[in-house]
Write a protein that holds these residues in place. Structure first.
Motif, short mmCIF file in Angstrom:
data_model
loop_
_atom_site.label_atom_id
_atom_site.label_comp_id
_atom_site.label_asym_id
_atom_site.label_seq_id
_atom_site.Cartn_x
_atom_site.Cartn_y
_atom_site.Cartn_z
N GLY A 1 -4.20 4.73 -10.73
CA GLY A 1 -4.64 6.02 -10.21
C GLY A 1 -3.63 6.65 -9.28
N GLY A 2 -3.85 7.93 -9.01
CA GLY A 2 -2.96 8.67 -8.12
C GLY A 2 -1.88 9.42 -8.87
N GLY A 3 -1.31 10.41 -8.19
CA GLY A 3 -0.20 11.17 -8.76
C GLY A 3 1.04 10.31 -8.92
N GLU A 4 2.04 10.83 -9.62
CA GLU A 4 3.22 10.04 -9.93
C GLU A 4 4.48 10.62 -9.29
N GLY A 5 5.33 9.72 -8.79
CA GLY A 5 6.64 10.13 -8.31
C GLY A 5 6.78 10.10 -6.80
N LYS A 6 7.98 10.44 -6.34
CA LYS A 6 8.33 10.30 -4.93
C LYS A 6 7.50 11.21 -4.02
N SER A 7 6.87 12.23 -4.57
CA SER A 7 6.04 13.12 -3.77
C SER A 7 4.64 12.56 -3.54
N TYR A 8 4.37 11.39 -4.12
CA TYR A 8 3.01 10.84 -4.07
C TYR A 8 2.99 9.45 -3.42
N THR A 9 3.76 9.27 -2.37
CA THR A 9 3.77 7.97 -1.71
C THR A 9 2.58 7.78 -0.77
N ILE B 1 6.78 -0.16 2.70
CA ILE B 1 5.34 -0.35 2.61
C ILE B 1 4.71 -0.41 4.01
N ALA B 2 5.40 -1.07 4.95
CA ALA B 2 4.90 -1.14 6.33
C ALA B 2 4.83 0.24 6.96
N ASN B 3 5.85 1.05 6.73
CA ASN B 3 5.87 2.40 7.29
C ASN B 3 4.75 3.26 6.71
N LEU B 4 4.54 3.15 5.39
CA LEU B 4 3.47 3.93 4.75
C LEU B 4 2.10 3.46 5.23
#
Length: 209
Positions: free
Chosen positions: A83-91, A202-205
């Motif tokens: 699920g979720g959008g795809e690509g660098k704009s969808y982190t 991943i920690a930053n997100l």
């Protein structure tokens, strides 16, 4: 999400191939869940997605019924979702319904919280997303790609290829875990990320979301 690219023939061929290889699977009406036995534990798996013919990430009531059934039968329940959008704009995990290429891709936070499985992990955005402890259970919102050396973008964060290892107690509560950092390059499989940039991303997100 590509299970139906070749129609019913492709689906039946895929299931036949997996069975012959003794690989368990779930996520379509013909196989809603899988149960395996490891280390003296009974582990239930259920997969969900946004595409036609899959157990729907949008149908929270049916998902909760299935997870509840597995919870009664199994020691540990693992839920996977595409699920979720795809690509660098969808982190980032927005907590809203995500749309991409004209289709709804689910509200992944709402889905993961409603599941309340022992482990919930996502994929689909082709990039990593943050992780969350919810009711003492681990949610990994996207583990990105792992072995996709062709046909997808692998520049920058799109090349991040983490492997998550974790330990739960006997009831499925999170005890400890580690993000093992790997990076892909076109034409090559996952390689150790000596800088550990994948785990840091991943920690930053996780902190931001």
């Amino acid at each position: 999400n590509h299970a139906n690219d070749f129609g019913a023939t492709g689906v039946s061929s895929t299931m036949k191939t997996l069975k012959e290889a003794r690989i368990m699977y779930s996520g379509n009406p013909q196989c809603l869940y899988a149960i395996v036995y490891r280390g003296g534990k009974k582990i239930g798996y259920a997969a969900f997605g946004h595409s036609r013919g899959l157990s729907s990430i949008m149908d929270l009531e049916e998902m909760k019924k299935l997870v509840s059934k597995l919870d009664k039968e199994c020691d540990i329940v693992v839920v996977s979702f595409h699920g979720g959008g795809e690509g660098k704009s969808y982190t980032h995990v927005t907590g809203q319904m995500e749309n991409f290429l004209g289709e709804q891709r689910g509200n992944v936070r709402e889905f993961a919280h409603a599941a309340v499985a022992d482990v919930v992990y996502g994929h689909g955005p082709h990039v990593t997303r943050g992780m969350e402890l919810y009711k003492d259970r681990l949610i990994a919102y996207s583990l990105g790609n792992f072995a996709t050396p062709y046909r997808v973008t692998l520049t920058g964060i799109s090349g991040h290829a983490p492997v998550l290892t974790l330990e739960t107690d006997g009831e499925g509560r999170f005890v400890t875990g580690k993000v093992n950092s790997f990076i892909q390059q076109r034409g090559r499989g996952p390689m150790t990320d000596l800088s550990n940039s994948v785990a840091r991303q991943i920690a930053n997100l996780s902190a931001a979301d």
